[in-house]
Design a protein around this motif. Structure first.
Motif, PDB file in Angstrom:
ATOM      1  N   THR A 220      -0.363  18.590 -13.733  1.00  0.00           N
ATOM      2  CA  THR A 220       0.595  18.167 -12.705  1.00  0.00           C
ATOM      3  C   THR A 220       2.012  18.225 -13.246  1.00  0.00           C
ATOM      4  O   THR A 220       2.307  17.704 -14.324  1.00  0.00           O
ATOM      5  CB  THR A 220       0.278  16.733 -12.227  1.00  0.00           C
ATOM      6  N   CYS A 221       2.883  18.892 -12.496  1.00  0.00           N
ATOM      7  CA  CYS A 221       4.300  18.969 -12.850  1.00  0.00           C
ATOM      8  C   CYS A 221       5.158  18.107 -11.924  1.00  0.00           C
ATOM      9  O   CYS A 221       6.204  17.625 -12.335  1.00  0.00           O
ATOM     10  CB  CYS A 221       4.790  20.411 -12.774  1.00  0.00           C
ATOM     11  N   ARG A 222       4.732  17.952 -10.689  1.00  0.00           N
ATOM     12  CA  ARG A 222       5.459  17.108  -9.741  1.00  0.00           C
ATOM     13  C   ARG A 222       4.550  16.776  -8.572  1.00  0.00           C
ATOM     14  O   ARG A 222       3.478  17.362  -8.406  1.00  0.00           O
ATOM     15  CB  ARG A 222       6.738  17.789  -9.254  1.00  0.00           C
ATOM     16  N   GLY A 223       4.988  15.814  -7.776  1.00  0.00           N
ATOM     17  CA  GLY A 223       4.226  15.399  -6.611  1.00  0.00           C
ATOM     18  C   GLY A 223       5.012  15.645  -5.340  1.00  0.00           C
ATOM     19  O   GLY A 223       6.219  15.901  -5.360  1.00  0.00           O
ATOM     20  N   ARG A 224       4.311  15.530  -4.228  1.00  0.00           N
ATOM     21  CA  ARG A 224       4.945  15.673  -2.912  1.00  0.00           C
ATOM     22  C   ARG A 224       4.251  14.713  -1.953  1.00  0.00           C
ATOM     23  O   ARG A 224       3.023  14.644  -1.920  1.00  0.00           O
ATOM     24  CB  ARG A 224       4.828  17.100  -2.400  1.00  0.00           C
ATOM     25  N   LEU A 225       5.039  13.988  -1.164  1.00  0.00           N
ATOM     26  CA  LEU A 225       4.486  13.188  -0.076  1.00  0.00           C
ATOM     27  C   LEU A 225       4.691  13.943   1.218  1.00  0.00           C
ATOM     28  O   LEU A 225       5.819  14.322   1.555  1.00  0.00           O
ATOM     29  CB  LEU A 225       5.168  11.819   0.010  1.00  0.00           C
ATOM     30  N   SER A 226       3.600  14.175   1.947  1.00  0.00           N
ATOM     31  CA  SER A 226       3.641  14.876   3.228  1.00  0.00           C
ATOM     32  C   SER A 226       3.261  13.914   4.346  1.00  0.00           C
ATOM     33  O   SER A 226       2.398  13.056   4.178  1.00  0.00           O
ATOM     34  CB  SER A 226       2.672  16.062   3.232  1.00  0.00           C
ATOM     35  N   VAL A 227       3.895  14.088   5.493  1.00  0.00           N
ATOM     36  CA  VAL A 227       3.659  13.255   6.665  1.00  0.00           C
ATOM     37  C   VAL A 227       3.439  14.182   7.855  1.00  0.00           C
ATOM     38  O   VAL A 227       4.235  15.092   8.089  1.00  0.00           O
ATOM     39  CB  VAL A 227       4.865  12.334   6.951  1.00  0.00           C
ATOM     40  N   SER A 228       2.365  13.954   8.620  1.00  0.00           N
ATOM     41  CA  SER A 228       2.129  14.797   9.782  1.00  0.00           C
ATOM     42  C   SER A 228       1.073  14.163  10.677  1.00  0.00           C
ATOM     43  O   SER A 228       0.562  13.078  10.392  1.00  0.00           O
ATOM     44  CB  SER A 228       1.681  16.205   9.361  1.00  0.00           C
ATOM     45  N   ILE A 229       0.758  14.847  11.774  1.00  0.00           N
ATOM     46  CA  ILE A 229      -0.423  14.585  12.582  1.00  0.00           C
ATOM     47  C   ILE A 229      -1.392  15.721  12.295  1.00  0.00           C
ATOM     48  O   ILE A 229      -0.994  16.884  12.249  1.00  0.00           O
ATOM     49  CB  ILE A 229      -0.085  14.532  14.088  1.00  0.00           C
TER      50      ILE A 229
END
Length: 199
Positions: A141-150
């Motif tokens: 892992t180099c970085r993270g991402r938070l995703s938001v959707s339906i």
């Protein structure tokens, strides 16, 4: 399953998780996801997701610093207005782990290394607090991402606000599963607390 993280989490790794500065800190698709200045859990703004039929995923996201082997507490507030579709079609929060080539779902081992998701809200709800502890971020892992959707098979309107991703210190995370026959104490029992070991 109920999850209790260690008591001492780090600070929020997201910038402007309450959208009070507008959309500047977030990557938005430009269609169906906007900052709403009329609905908020706290403050004056929230993020609104709204489309009237199932479509290709529309995702709002923000990258954050992440390291392999660490767990993260993901939390926020969600509100639903007629979110519908197949049974899994909820508004959701999803943490993703990226390798050296970034967020390429078609490049296993180098692109997206894994994800942890919570199915948030559907139907019609008031503001609901949602939170979960991720599994340890995978090796590489180099970085993270938070995703938001339906979810891609769903549609409707939802709002999110006061989002946070907080790194947890090393050590055990207490989990237990409560089923229909679970009984804790007697009918007149007082409150109780479950504590993780000292870290």
């Amino acid at each position: 399953v109920a999850t209790v993280p260690p008591a001492r989490a780090g600070g929020n790794l997201l910038r402007d998780g309450g959208f009070e500065e507008g959309a500047g800190a977030w990557a938005l698709p430009g269609d169906g996801i906007t900052v709403d200045e009329t609905v908020a859990h706290c403050g004056r703004r929230s993020l609104k997701l709204s489309w009237d039929k199932p479509a290709e995923p529309r995702v709002a996201s923000q990258d954050f610093a992440a390291e392999a082997g660490r767990r993260y507490l993901v939390r926020g507030w969600m509100k639903a207005g007629e979110v519908q579709g197949a049974w899994w079609s909820n508004a959701y929060l999803q943490a993703e782990w990226a390798g050296v080539r970034g967020y390429d779902w078609n490049d296993p081992g180098q692109g997206v290394l894994g994800h942890a998701r919570i199915e948030g809200v559907r139907g019609v709800t008031d503001w609901v607090a949602v939170s979960y502890v991720t599994p340890p971020a995978p090796a590489g892992t180099c970085r993270g991402r938070l995703s938001v959707s339906i979810d891609w098979n769903g549609f409707g309107t939802a709002w999110v606000d006061d989002l946070a991703v907080e790194p947890l210190p090393g050590g055990p995370v207490l989990q237990w599963r409560c089923g229909p026959q679970s009984v804790v104490g007697e009918a007149d029992s007082g409150p109780f607390a479950a504590l993780t070991p000292a870290l």
